[in-house]
Design an enzyme around this catalytic site. Structure first.
Site, PDB file in Angstrom:
ATOM      1  N   ARG A 159       1.338  -6.468   6.411  1.00  0.00           N
ATOM      2  CA  ARG A 159       2.482  -6.187   5.524  1.00  0.00           C
ATOM      3  C   ARG A 159       3.789  -6.095   6.328  1.00  0.00           C
ATOM      4  NH1 ARG A 159      -1.086  -6.986   2.361  1.00  0.00           N
ATOM      5  NH2 ARG A 159      -1.410  -5.962   0.351  1.00  0.00           N
TER       6      ARG A 159
ATOM      7  N   SER B 181       0.591  -1.879  -4.648  1.00  0.00           N
ATOM      8  CA  SER B 181       0.332  -0.769  -3.720  1.00  0.00           C
ATOM      9  C   SER B 181       1.656  -0.136  -3.323  1.00  0.00           C
ATOM     10  CB  SER B 181      -0.337  -1.271  -2.445  1.00  0.00           C
ATOM     11  OG  SER B 181      -1.547  -1.896  -2.740  1.00  0.00           O
TER      12      SER B 181
ATOM     13  N   GLU C 179       5.187   1.218   1.198  1.00  0.00           N
ATOM     14  CA  GLU C 179       5.227  -0.238   1.360  1.00  0.00           C
ATOM     15  C   GLU C 179       6.391  -0.824   0.582  1.00  0.00           C
ATOM     16  OE1 GLU C 179       3.501  -3.643  -0.645  1.00  0.00           O
ATOM     17  OE2 GLU C 179       1.630  -3.030   0.334  1.00  0.00           O
TER      18      GLU C 179
HETATM   19  N1  EPU Z   1     -10.235   3.356  -3.108  1.00  0.00           N
HETATM   20  C1  EPU Z   1     -10.538   4.603  -3.591  1.00  0.00           C
HETATM   21  N2  EPU Z   1      -9.795   5.101  -4.620  1.00  0.00           N
HETATM   22  C2  EPU Z   1      -8.792   4.401  -5.195  1.00  0.00           C
HETATM   23  C3  EPU Z   1      -8.469   3.117  -4.679  1.00  0.00           C
HETATM   24  C4  EPU Z   1      -9.214   2.616  -3.630  1.00  0.00           C
HETATM   25  O1  EPU Z   1     -11.450   5.274  -3.115  1.00  0.00           O
HETATM   26  O2  EPU Z   1      -8.188   4.918  -6.139  1.00  0.00           O
HETATM   27  C5  EPU Z   1     -11.082   2.787  -2.027  1.00  0.00           C
HETATM   28  C6  EPU Z   1     -11.994   1.725  -2.613  1.00  0.00           C
HETATM   29  O3  EPU Z   1     -13.168   2.273  -3.060  1.00  0.00           O
HETATM   30  C7  EPU Z   1     -12.207   0.792  -1.466  1.00  0.00           C
HETATM   31  C8  EPU Z   1     -10.945   0.921  -0.656  1.00  0.00           C
HETATM   32  O4  EPU Z   1     -10.274   2.088  -1.113  1.00  0.00           O
HETATM   33  O5  EPU Z   1     -13.272   1.192  -0.673  1.00  0.00           O
HETATM   34  C9  EPU Z   1     -10.073  -0.292  -0.728  1.00  0.00           C
HETATM   35  O6  EPU Z   1      -9.636  -0.500  -2.066  1.00  0.00           O
HETATM   36  P1  EPU Z   1      -9.160  -1.932  -2.599  1.00  0.00           P
HETATM   37  O7  EPU Z   1     -10.171  -2.970  -2.344  1.00  0.00           O
HETATM   38  O8  EPU Z   1      -8.700  -1.738  -4.007  1.00  0.00           O
HETATM   39  O9  EPU Z   1      -7.946  -2.332  -1.676  1.00  0.00           O
HETATM   40  P2  EPU Z   1      -6.707  -1.494  -1.113  1.00  0.00           P
HETATM   41  O10 EPU Z   1      -6.902  -1.306   0.342  1.00  0.00           O
HETATM   42  O11 EPU Z   1      -6.471  -0.274  -1.935  1.00  0.00           O
HETATM   43  C10 EPU Z   1      -5.331  -3.614  -0.445  1.00  0.00           C
HETATM   44  C11 EPU Z   1      -3.951  -4.128  -0.651  1.00  0.00           C
HETATM   45  C12 EPU Z   1      -3.790  -4.721  -2.051  1.00  0.00           C
HETATM   46  C13 EPU Z   1      -4.798  -5.846  -2.200  1.00  0.00           C
HETATM   47  C14 EPU Z   1      -6.207  -5.287  -1.973  1.00  0.00           C
HETATM   48  C15 EPU Z   1      -7.267  -6.359  -1.980  1.00  0.00           C
HETATM   49  C16 EPU Z   1      -2.553  -2.744   0.783  1.00  0.00           C
HETATM   50  C17 EPU Z   1      -1.507  -1.682   0.860  1.00  0.00           C
HETATM   51  N3  EPU Z   1      -2.978  -3.064  -0.451  1.00  0.00           N
HETATM   52  O12 EPU Z   1      -5.509  -2.530  -1.359  1.00  0.00           O
HETATM   53  O13 EPU Z   1      -2.491  -5.265  -2.161  1.00  0.00           O
HETATM   54  O14 EPU Z   1      -4.709  -6.439  -3.501  1.00  0.00           O
HETATM   55  O15 EPU Z   1      -6.270  -4.651  -0.672  1.00  0.00           O
HETATM   56  O16 EPU Z   1      -7.185  -7.153  -0.839  1.00  0.00           O
HETATM   57  O17 EPU Z   1      -2.954  -3.285   1.817  1.00  0.00           O
HETATM   58  C18 EPU Z   1      -0.263  -4.824  -2.866  1.00  0.00           C
HETATM   59  O18 EPU Z   1       0.085  -4.937  -1.688  1.00  0.00           O
HETATM   60  O19 EPU Z   1       0.579  -4.577  -3.774  1.00  0.00           O
HETATM   61  C19 EPU Z   1      -1.669  -4.927  -3.222  1.00  0.00           C
HETATM   62  C20 EPU Z   1      -2.108  -4.699  -4.460  1.00  0.00           C
END
Ligand code: EPU
Length: 337
Positions: free
Chosen positions: A162, A237, A333
């Site tokens: 990012r 995010s 972010e």
């Molecule tokens: N999780 C929780 N609780 C929540 C949300 C997530 O426990 O409320 C845990 C999930 O269980 C999982 C982990 O966090 O084990 C990761 O969650 P997720 O796959 O939803 O991805 P993320 O790390 O929360 C990132 C990006 C997203 C992108 C997704 C998929 C960042 C800041 N965000 O989210 O990007 O779509 O991975 O690749 O890196 C964005 O930048 O706007 C965005 C949506």
């Protein structure tokens, strides 16, 4: 040029603030004219793309310039690869759909990301195992210091998680005008290693996915847990996933045995969504603002009437909770204006 107009339609949070001056530009000449006007009248400028990663906390007292340069160009590289260049004002998802219709591979994992092509290099947008740096070739920018057009190669962009030169040393200096990607015409590299994609494809009984299948899977996953900004204001995010030293992670593991983490050498990336959920924020609403009930990392304008300040204060309260419980400082972010 318009005066005193609301920027509510130009930010996906749907925050209602006013810009003193506003202009939409469709060509480089119009953009240069607008920049010159701002210089002549000592006005601060603000460049607007899709407005999907911005939080306005107060009225803007300068000239807001909406970048609406349009067009997509293609040039064969060899039998299997093609260079596709899109102008900054193209909507990202529509651009991805255009490439998939032509059966060009590379952008499928990045389906349904809000925003425009021009802002994609800013924060090296990424999702489901792909970041734009994986297919990026170059971008053309307008350098605001001398109004010259310049090209940035992959190396010159200094892409990170990012992150890019456009958020660091080059902050506020360059306006991205067009971006070129190297895509495949056949022999596509299908990326399904991201857990949720695998599960989604298995659920649809797809064993040999095409790039279009991967795109559909990504769209299904996103639609199942991320709020549609057209219905509920949000900017995806709100925080980055923090990276902490391995020793700190191991320490936390003793107290929170289920803490998830993705190790990378001597650091570990921890999902911010998990940390926020553990602090009790998931689905919680204060006034007009809430943490999304299905993805705690996304802050939503629940009623449509939230002010930027309310959203900002909500994010500050989340940062304090996470700091207190885990000793980890979350970094926003979203750009705060
Ligand atoms: N999780 C929780 N609780 C929540 C949300 C997530 O426990 O409320 C845990 C999930 O269980 C999982 C982990 O966090 O084990 C990761 O969650 P997720 O796959 O939803 O991805 P993320 O790390 O929360 C990132 C990006 C997203 C992108 C997704 C998929 C960042 C800041 N965000 O989210 O990007 O779509 O991975 O690749 O890196 C964005 O930048 O706007 C965005 C949506």
């Amino acid at each position: 040029m318009q005066e005193n107009i609301s920027l509510k339609p130009y930010n996906t949070f749907g925050v209602d603030i006013n810009a003193k001056y506003f202009i939409e530009v469709q060509t480089i000449e119009e953009l240069k004219d607008a920049v010159n006007y701002s210089k002549d009248h000592a006005l601060q400028v603000l460049f607007l793309g899709g407005g999907s990663n911005i939080l306005f906390t107060k009225d803007f007292d300068g000239l807001a310039i909406k970048l609406s340069l349009k067009g997509i160009d293609e040039k064969d590289i060899n039998e299997n690869e093609i260079l596709v260049t899109a102008k900054a004002g193209e909507n990202w998802h529509e651009f991805v759909m255009y490439t998939l219709k032509k059966n060009y591979g590379g952008l499928e994992n990045l389906s349904l990301i809000p925003g425009n092509v021009g802002t994609s290099p800013m924060q090296n947008i990424g999702a489901y195992g792909t970041e734009i740096k994986d297919i990026f070739i170059s971008c053309t920018v307008l350098d605001l210091t001398d109004l010259e057009l310049k090209t940035f190669s992959l190396e010159q962009c200094h892409f990170g998680y990012r992150d890019s030169i456009f958020k660091q040393e080059g902050k506020g200096r360059h306006v991205i005008l067009e971006v070129s990607f190297k895509l495949t015409k056949k022999d596509h590299h299908i990326k399904t290693e991201y857990g949720a994609i695998k599960t989604e494809l298995e659920n649809s009984a797809i064993t040999h996915p095409t790039i279009q299948d991967v795109s559909k899977a990504v769209i299904n996953i996103r639609q199942s847990k991320l709020p549609d900004p057209k219905e509920t204001g949000n900017a995806g995010s709100f925080f980055k996933n923090p990276t902490i030293p391995l020793a700190q992670f191991e320490d936390l593991k003793l107290r929170f045995e289920n803490i998830p983490g993705y190790p990378n050498g001597d650091v570990v990336k921890v999902p911010a969504g998990w940390l926020i959920e553990q602090c009790g924020w998931k689905g919680k609403q204060i006034g007009n603002v809430a943490s999304h009930k299905l993805q705690a990392l996304v802050i939503v304008n629940m009623t449509g009437n939230a002010t930027g300040k309310e959203i900002f204060d909500f994010s500050t309260a989340i940062i304090s909770s996470v700091q207190e419980k885990f000793g980890i400082e979350l970094e926003r972010e979203v750009n705060i204006i």
